[in-house]
Design a protein around this motif. Structure first.
Motif, PDB file in Angstrom:
ATOM      1  N   PRO A  31       0.815  -1.224   0.000  1.00 20.25           N
ATOM      2  CA  PRO A  31       0.000   0.000   0.000  1.00 20.25           C
ATOM      3  C   PRO A  31       0.843   1.266   0.000  1.00 20.25           C
ATOM      4  CG  PRO A  31      -0.204  -1.192   2.086  1.00 20.25           C
ATOM      5  CD  PRO A  31       0.571  -2.052   1.166  1.00 20.25           C
ATOM      6  N   SER A  34       1.636   2.306  -3.445  1.00 23.47           N
ATOM      7  CA  SER A  34       0.513   2.763  -4.254  1.00 23.47           C
ATOM      8  C   SER A  34       0.123   4.191  -3.908  1.00 23.47           C
ATOM      9  CB  SER A  34      -0.675   1.835  -4.082  1.00 23.47           C
ATOM     10  OG  SER A  34      -1.210   1.990  -2.794  1.00 23.47           O
ATOM     11  N   PHE A  35       0.338   4.590  -2.647  1.00 23.72           N
ATOM     12  CA  PHE A  35      -0.072   5.966  -2.415  1.00 23.72           C
ATOM     13  C   PHE A  35       1.076   6.949  -2.480  1.00 23.72           C
ATOM     14  CE2 PHE A  35       1.537   6.875   1.681  1.00 23.72           C
ATOM     15  CZ  PHE A  35       1.480   5.703   2.402  1.00 23.72           C
ATOM     16  N   LEU A  36       2.296   6.411  -2.424  1.00 24.83           N
ATOM     17  CA  LEU A  36       3.428   7.308  -2.580  1.00 24.83           C
ATOM     18  C   LEU A  36       3.333   8.043  -3.901  1.00 24.83           C
ATOM     19  CD1 LEU A  36       6.614   5.509  -1.269  1.00 24.83           C
ATOM     20  CD2 LEU A  36       5.827   7.800  -0.713  1.00 24.83           C
ATOM     21  N   ALA A  38       0.755   8.929  -5.366  1.00 19.05           N
ATOM     22  CA  ALA A  38      -0.369   9.856  -5.484  1.00 19.05           C
ATOM     23  C   ALA A  38      -0.636  10.513  -4.152  1.00 19.05           C
ATOM     24  CB  ALA A  38      -1.617   9.116  -5.964  1.00 19.05           C
ATOM     25  N   CYS A  39       0.205  11.453  -3.800  1.00 18.29           N
ATOM     26  CA  CYS A  39      -0.003  12.098  -2.509  1.00 18.29           C
ATOM     27  C   CYS A  39      -1.107  13.136  -2.642  1.00 18.29           C
ATOM     28  CB  CYS A  39       1.276  12.713  -1.990  1.00 18.29           C
ATOM     29  SG  CYS A  39       1.895  14.029  -3.020  1.00 18.29           S
ATOM     30  N   ALA A  40      -1.379  13.796  -1.534  1.00 16.96           N
ATOM     31  CA  ALA A  40      -2.595  14.599  -1.425  1.00 16.96           C
ATOM     32  C   ALA A  40      -2.865  15.512  -2.602  1.00 16.96           C
ATOM     33  CB  ALA A  40      -2.531  15.443  -0.167  1.00 16.96           C
ATOM     34  N   SER A  41      -1.865  16.272  -2.969  1.00 15.09           N
ATOM     35  CA  SER A  41      -2.171  17.241  -3.993  1.00 15.09           C
ATOM     36  C   SER A  41      -1.731  16.723  -5.348  1.00 15.09           C
ATOM     37  CB  SER A  41      -1.461  18.546  -3.689  1.00 15.09           C
ATOM     38  OG  SER A  41      -0.101  18.265  -3.535  1.00 15.09           O
ATOM     39  N   GLN A 112     -13.455  19.651  -0.295  1.00 17.38           N
ATOM     40  CA  GLN A 112     -12.079  20.085  -0.490  1.00 17.38           C
ATOM     41  C   GLN A 112     -11.195  18.983  -1.091  1.00 17.38           C
ATOM     42  OE1 GLN A 112     -10.097  22.423   2.498  1.00 17.38           O
ATOM     43  NE2 GLN A 112      -8.389  21.027   2.547  1.00 17.38           N
ATOM     44  N   PRO A 113     -11.243  17.772  -0.538  1.00 23.21           N
ATOM     45  CA  PRO A 113     -10.390  16.743  -1.137  1.00 23.21           C
ATOM     46  C   PRO A 113     -10.746  16.481  -2.597  1.00 23.21           C
ATOM     47  CG  PRO A 113     -11.259  16.010   0.979  1.00 23.21           C
ATOM     48  CD  PRO A 113     -11.984  17.267   0.622  1.00 23.21           C
ATOM     49  N   ARG A 114     -12.003  16.646  -2.931  1.00 26.33           N
ATOM     50  CA  ARG A 114     -12.398  16.347  -4.313  1.00 26.33           C
ATOM     51  C   ARG A 114     -11.958  17.450  -5.271  1.00 26.33           C
ATOM     52  NH1 ARG A 114     -18.346  14.211  -4.553  1.00 26.33           N
ATOM     53  NH2 ARG A 114     -17.642  14.055  -6.717  1.00 26.33           N
ATOM     54  N   PHE A 115     -11.954  18.681  -4.799  1.00 25.70           N
ATOM     55  CA  PHE A 115     -11.402  19.745  -5.645  1.00 25.70           C
ATOM     56  C   PHE A 115      -9.919  19.505  -5.864  1.00 25.70           C
ATOM     57  CE2 PHE A 115     -15.281  22.093  -5.048  1.00 25.70           C
ATOM     58  CZ  PHE A 115     -15.342  22.913  -6.159  1.00 25.70           C
ATOM     59  N   ASN A 116      -9.238  19.105  -4.783  1.00 28.23           N
ATOM     60  CA  ASN A 116      -7.811  18.825  -4.894  1.00 28.23           C
ATOM     61  C   ASN A 116      -7.538  17.679  -5.832  1.00 28.23           C
ATOM     62  OD1 ASN A 116      -5.772  20.279  -3.213  1.00 28.23           O
ATOM     63  ND2 ASN A 116      -7.474  20.110  -1.800  1.00 28.23           N
ATOM     64  N   GLY A 117      -8.409  16.711  -5.806  1.00 25.88           N
ATOM     65  CA  GLY A 117      -8.169  15.513  -6.598  1.00 25.88           C
ATOM     66  C   GLY A 117      -8.676  15.641  -8.016  1.00 25.88           C
TER      67      GLY A 117
ATOM     68  N   TYR B 157      -6.650  11.062   0.895  1.00 33.38           N
ATOM     69  CA  TYR B 157      -6.077  10.446  -0.302  1.00 33.38           C
ATOM     70  C   TYR B 157      -5.535   9.074  -0.029  1.00 33.38           C
ATOM     71  CZ  TYR B 157      -7.205  14.474  -2.750  1.00 33.38           C
ATOM     72  OH  TYR B 157      -7.946  15.446  -3.325  1.00 33.38           O
TER      73      TYR B 157
ATOM     74  N   GLN C  30       3.274  14.744   5.207  1.00 34.87           N
ATOM     75  CA  GLN C  30       2.812  15.555   4.087  1.00 34.87           C
ATOM     76  C   GLN C  30       2.364  16.932   4.546  1.00 34.87           C
ATOM     77  OE1 GLN C  30       0.205  13.816   1.111  1.00 34.87           O
ATOM     78  NE2 GLN C  30       0.592  11.821   1.978  1.00 34.87           N
ATOM     79  N   TYR C  34       3.574  20.699   3.490  1.00 37.88           N
ATOM     80  CA  TYR C  34       2.727  21.779   2.975  1.00 37.88           C
ATOM     81  C   TYR C  34       2.985  23.123   3.667  1.00 37.88           C
ATOM     82  CZ  TYR C  34      -0.002  18.350   0.456  1.00 37.88           C
ATOM     83  OH  TYR C  34      -0.397  17.374  -0.392  1.00 37.88           O
TER      84      TYR C  34
END
Lengths: 482, 307, 308
Positions: A31, A34-36, A38-41, A112-117, B157, C30, C34
């Motif tokens: 895991p 897989s997320f490395l 795709a980090c938050a932004s 907010q997370p969805r705008f970022n994504g 995320y 993270q 930021y």
């Protein structure tokens, strides 16, 4: 337990152990990998856009008939029924489309997370305490220009564009920096002094037009054991609903524009000082309901509804919000604030009215055309009437009040708008500089002044300081009246 | 002091003479008089606090039966009549039963997970010496001080990429992760105080480390597990920020989400009586559970309180 | 003893540590990253700005106010809460009248009932508690001022949350109110397991009941008190102070910034002002304060463990 670790453990590692160990490692690392990536932004993977549909007279925005449409509504004072009704119309128009409708109070934490994504919904009512900062959304190019919607034929009359069916000021409010219109305010709010006609009659008084008359009415009320005023003491940014148009009336609309534009010394204008001193007079003469600085909006409205205080600075949502505590024979009325005297720059009737419930279509929405089409449906006469009769508020649709019975507050609002004519002001501080308007000017200055802890002169100095700070602050996006 | 040797709590009311004190001179005569003064004083203080604690709750229950106007008009008066429709309105709007079930699932799952994983980590950190032990320990402890709010967006995320968004098991995993710091902190201290002789004996008898842990150490740690379990239960039951972001599907909402939603929307509609009915509804089951299991809770804490 | 030790250690640590690293550490790393950007939180685009956010924070008056209030929360709320809880549990367990033939030390009559009643607030989530007290503090028709009027104190009608001089204390009082009960139960449990011989011995030595508290009770409960302090302080810095300040106070955070706390400021910057990067910067400061607090308590609290 003897765990001195002197002995090397390495020799004990057999093949089976190795396999076990790597399996354990794998459990963490799979895991992780897989997320490395795709980090938050780590956006960029924007969702796929729906293909355009066929443009017809019924479908002027060329909505893809089978594309899904997602609509997130702020579930606040207006509830969600009016939007659900409009969604039904959309589903009828596009039976193959799957509509996902949801209502929440937590606009920002959900979206907010969805705008970022890069996968925001197609239509958002961006309102409430967790409203996403419009200035930032516009500045970061997250919103779609609604011009296609405004130029599309209206739902009821194909010869009339949507923009021509709207109340004055709605389109301008959606603009931030030039022509594009980023926001469509669906509700139309009248701000001012709210009171009970019955209470005023019982005092044998008329609604005051000058400040001397205002003080006289308050004095009469005081003799009857009623306070002249109360307001949402815990949220003193309700005070400007009545105070700002009064500043405009005394000193002209330019004063408010200068304030909005954060011009140097805008607050030092004599009109501001006059109005502040007039309001401070209310405190000094004891016309403010005792305990007001500790009341929130609901508590102050309830005190006012039960007749403890005569006037309340508020917006037209108060009728719906306090419906349960306003007595039937209350005679709910709204009027523009009184001025000082005959030397005022603008006539009596000058009022604050503007859009509320900002709807936006994200630029990265999968089916932005669908979102706009939904708005077009909501801006039809029928939907607007449905909204007005359900939530006791006017909508952005100009008209839409014929044939439905208006509640007392609505009726008074319409009358106040008629009296105002062109003298409608629209201060923008609360959209452009939220923290400055609500927290700094509202709570820390106006609230303190009306509680008697700051004099008008001190208040002006403090506000001007905050305004200058905001003007210099590079982390805030600055706007100017066009 | 060894937990296992803790004497049974002195039953306050039982009257069983645990220790006769008659024979003692001087000090006790004084003690008797002092005891009476103390008794009056302590009863007074205790009663006052009991009233302070229960009044708001009684008031909330009372308010849930009133109509909106009288809530503000006369906060202390008894309701004119019992407005049960407040309750039915709150029940139907707030989906209390669904949310309750979701909450039980999430909290139950994460509580078990937290205790198992937390005690495993704590045991290793407390009783084994290996390179990096201190580092890992402080890494866990440091987690207590992270403001959850800060991590929300990146966390979204992580959870989304693992396909765990809007799932009950995803929420459980996240709850466990965020409960580990305090659990590890608490249990590490606890394991350190357990006698090593028993474990060594088991180990000499040929039991593996794993078996020693599960069959010998864990049962001995039961009091500590109960204490930390109660801390975690309260924390997870009231957790609000994490589900708000990670669990937006209305069908999977937990109780706190439902309540806040109720609070906000009733606030907008001015339906305060409905809100109070919802509040009381949410608080009664927990209160009932506490009263029923009070003895167990107290016993668990008693054993775990002194290490 | 060493056989398979490392395998065991890895086996036991892998899952908890993995979960923790994945869901806690990584998102926080993270976040810290930021704080060196100009990320708004509302769009994926941002650029690095170095220490800009940090220098801005040091010049930010509101930040310093919130820092000061947070420190007050972390120090005073646990102090008062644990103090009261110790006092009450001592009363409950030791304050009883000596009955003939009974033990030297007894709990008061109805001690079980007290333990149930005191625990009530703990079953309410802090958000609900805050909501309840918001009504109680209403200066016009709230429960407290109505009560004051009821007993003839018409002249004493404070504005409570509307008065910048007392608003912070009002908020802290709510936190104390809601958590004392939990610690009463916790400490009562601890006191009940202290052998009566110890009290007896102390009493025979001529100690008064109050000195037995300091000579016997407190030293034996010290570890529990200390973990309670850390637990409570962290709650008072974080989640709990956020809920009460956000729900109850003017503004929230007012009047005139008299109640703003760091965690509220983080929330406002991130979720109201669209300045997520600056919010994380304040969050990093909050992290430092919390770590310092925990270290301080553990350091001050370190003392010889009592064996008996």
């Amino acid at each position: 337990m003897g765990s001195t670790s002197a002995e090397n453990d390495g020799k004990g590692v057999g093949r089976r152990d190795l396999i076990k160990r790597s399996a354990a490692l794998g459990l963490i690392s799979v895991p992780t990998m897989s997320f490395l990536s795709a980090c938050a932004s780590g956006g960029g993977d924007d969702q796929e856009k729906a293909e355009a549909g066929e443009k017809t007279a019924e479908n002027p925005l060329a909505v893809n008939e089978s594309a899904g449409m997602e609509f997130v509504l702020f579930d606040g004072g207006f509830g969600k029924e009016y939007a659900e009704d409009a969604v039904e119309l959309y589903e009828k128009a596009f039976p193959k489309a799957k509509v996902k409708f949801s209502a929440t109070q937590k606009i920002q934490s959900t979206l907010q997370p969805r705008f970022n994504g890069g996968n925001p919904p197609d239509l958002v009512d961006n309102s409430g305490a967790e409203q996403m900062d419009m200035g930032v959304l516009v500045g970061k190019k997250q919103l779609a220009d609604l011009t296609p919607l405004l130029d599309a034929p209206s739902y009821d009359d194909p010869n009339k564009k949507v923009r021509d069916t709207l109340r004055p000021g709605i389109v301008e409010m959606g603009q931030f920096d030039g022509d594009p219109v980023w926001i469509l305010y669906y509700a139309y709010t009248v701000y001012g002094n709210w009171y009970s006609q019955k209470a005023l009659d019982s005092l044998d008084a008329e609604y005051p037009q000058t400040w001397d008359e205002m003080l006289a009415v308050c004095e009469k009320a005081k003799k009857k054991g009623m306070a002249g005023w109360t307001y949402a003491g815990k949220y003193p940014y309700y005070i400007p609903f009545s105070m700002s148009p009064m500043i405009a009336k005394v000193g002209g609309a330019e004063v408010l524009k200068a304030i909005d534009n954060l011009e140097p010394n805008a607050w030092k204008h004599p009109a501001v000082k006059t109005v502040f001193e007039a309001w401070y007079e209310l405190y000094k003469k004891g016309y403010i309901l005792k305990g007001t600085p500790g009341l929130d909006h609901i508590q102050s409205q309830t005190a006012w509804a039960k007749g403890d205080a005569l006037f309340l600075p508020n917006g037209s949502w108060v009728e719906n919000e306090s419906a349960k505590v306003i007595p039937a024979d209350f005679g709910l009325t709204v009027s523009a604030p009184p001025g000082i005297d005959d030397n005022d720059k603008m006539p009596f009737g000058t009022i604050w009215a503007s859009g509320g419930e900002p709807f936006i279509v994200p630029v990265k929405a999968a089916n932005g055309a669908g979102g706009m089409e939904q708005l077009r449906i909501m801006l039809s006469e029928a939907s607007s009437k449905n909204f007005t009769s359900k939530v006791k508020s006017l909508s952005a649709y100009n008209g839409g009040t014929d044939g439905i019975e208006l509640t007392p507050g609505l009726k008074a609002g319409v009358a106040a708008l008629e009296l105002a004519g062109d003298n409608v002001v629209n201060p923008r501080m609360q959209d452009w500089y939220v923290q400055l308007q609500k927290e700094k000017i509202g709570v820390s200055c106006l609230g303190e002044m009306m509680a008697g802890r700051l004099t008008p002169a001190e208040t002006i100095k403090k506000i001007q300081g905050y305004a200058d700070e905001a003007a210099k602050d590079s982390s805030i996006k600055h706007y100017k009246h066009q | 002091m060894k937990t296992t040797e803790t004497p049974a709590p002195v039953p306050a009311e039982s009257g069983t003479p645990v220790h006769k004190a008659e024979a003692s001179p001087g000090g006790l005569e004084k003690g008797k008089k002092e005891g009476t003064t103390l008794n009056v004083f302590s009863h007074g203080v205790l009663v006052i606090w009991a009233i302070m604690v229960s009044l708001p709750l009684v008031w909330a229950v009372m308010t849930s039966f009133k109509d909106d106007a009288s809530i503000f008009r006369s906060p202390w008066s008894l309701p004119d009549k019992l407005n049960f429709d407040n309750w039915s309105r709150a029940w139907s709007q707030a989906h209390m039963s669904d949310y309750f079930l979701n909450t039980v699932l999430v909290v139950g799952g994460s509580l078990i997970g937290t205790l198992v994983l937390g005690s495993m980590a704590a045991y290793v950190l407390a009783r084994f010496d290996f390179p990096g032990n201190r580092f890992i320990y402080y890494l866990f402890i440091g987690g207590m001080s992270f403001p959850i709010m800060l991590a929300l967006v990146p966390l979204f995320y992580v959870v989304d990429n693992m396909g765990l968004l809007n799932t009950i098991h995803g929420l459980i995993l996240v709850y466990i992760a965020y409960s580990l710091p305090f659990t590890v902190f608490f249990l590490t201290a606890f394991f350190r105080t357990l006698p090593s002789s028993v474990a060594e004996a088991a180990f000499v008898d040929g039991a593996s480390h794993t078996r020693t842990f599960f069959q010998v150490m864990l049962p001995m740690a039961k009091p500590g597990l109960i204490s930390v379990g109660i801390f975690n239960f309260l924390g997870q039951w009231n957790q609000y920020m994490l589900p708000t972001v990670l669990n937006t599907d209305p069908d999977k909402h937990v109780l706190t989400q439902g309540l806040v939603q109720l609070a906000v929307s009733q606030g907008y509609k001015g339906d305060w009586s409905g809100l109070f009915a919802g509040l009381v509804m949410a608080m009664l089951p927990v209160l009932a559970a506490y009263i029923v299991f009070q003895r167990q809770v107290v016993q668990g804490l008693t054993a775990g309180a002194l290490k | 003893m060493q056989h398979g030790k490392y395998r065991f250690i890895v086996g036991f640590l892998a899952v908890p540590l993995g979960l923790y690293a994945l869901f806690v550490i990584w998102p926080f790393v993270q976040s810290i990253y930021y704080s060196f950007t100009d990320w708004t939180g509302l769009s994926p685009e941002f650029s690095m700005v170095g220490f800009d956010n940090y220098s801005r924070m040091l010049d930010d008056d509101i930040f310093w106010k919130s820092l000061w209030h947070s420190v007050l929360f972390a120090l005073l709320v646990p102090l008062v809460t644990l103090g009261l809880a110790l006092f009450f549990s001592f009363m409950i367990n030791v304050g009883g009248r000596k009955r003939k033939g009974g033990p030297v030390i007894t709990g008061v009559r109805g001690s079980g009932l007290y333990k149930i009643v005191y625990f009530f607030p703990q079953v309410l989530s802090i958000a609900i508690v805050a909501l309840l007290f918001q009504f109680a503090y209403n200066p016009d028709s709230g429960a407290i001022n109505s009560l004051l009027r009821g007993v003839g104190l018409d002249s004493l009608q404070p504005l409570w949350l509307g008065d910048p001089d007392i608003a912070l204390w009002c908020v802290m009082a709510v936190l104390v109110w809601s958590t004392v009960g939990f610690f009463v139960v916790l400490f009562s449990a601890g006191m009940a397991s202290i052998p009566a011989e110890l009290y007896e011995a102390a009493l025979l030595d001529g100690a008064s009941r109050f000195t037995t508290f300091f000579k016997v009770t407190l030293p034996l409960l010290w570890d529990t008190v200390q973990s309670g302090w850390v637990y409570m302080g962290i709650l008072a810095l974080g989640a709990e102070s956020f809920a009460v300040v956000q729900i109850m106070t003017t503004g929230p955070g007012g009047p005139d910034y008299s109640t703003t706390v760091m965690v509220l400021y983080v929330y406002q910057k991130a979720f109201r002002d669209g300045q997520a990067a600056y919010a994380t910067t304040i969050g990093v400061a909050l992290l430092v304060v919390t770590l310092a607090f925990a270290a301080l308590v553990m350091k001050l609290g370190r003392r010889e463990r009592l064996e008996y």
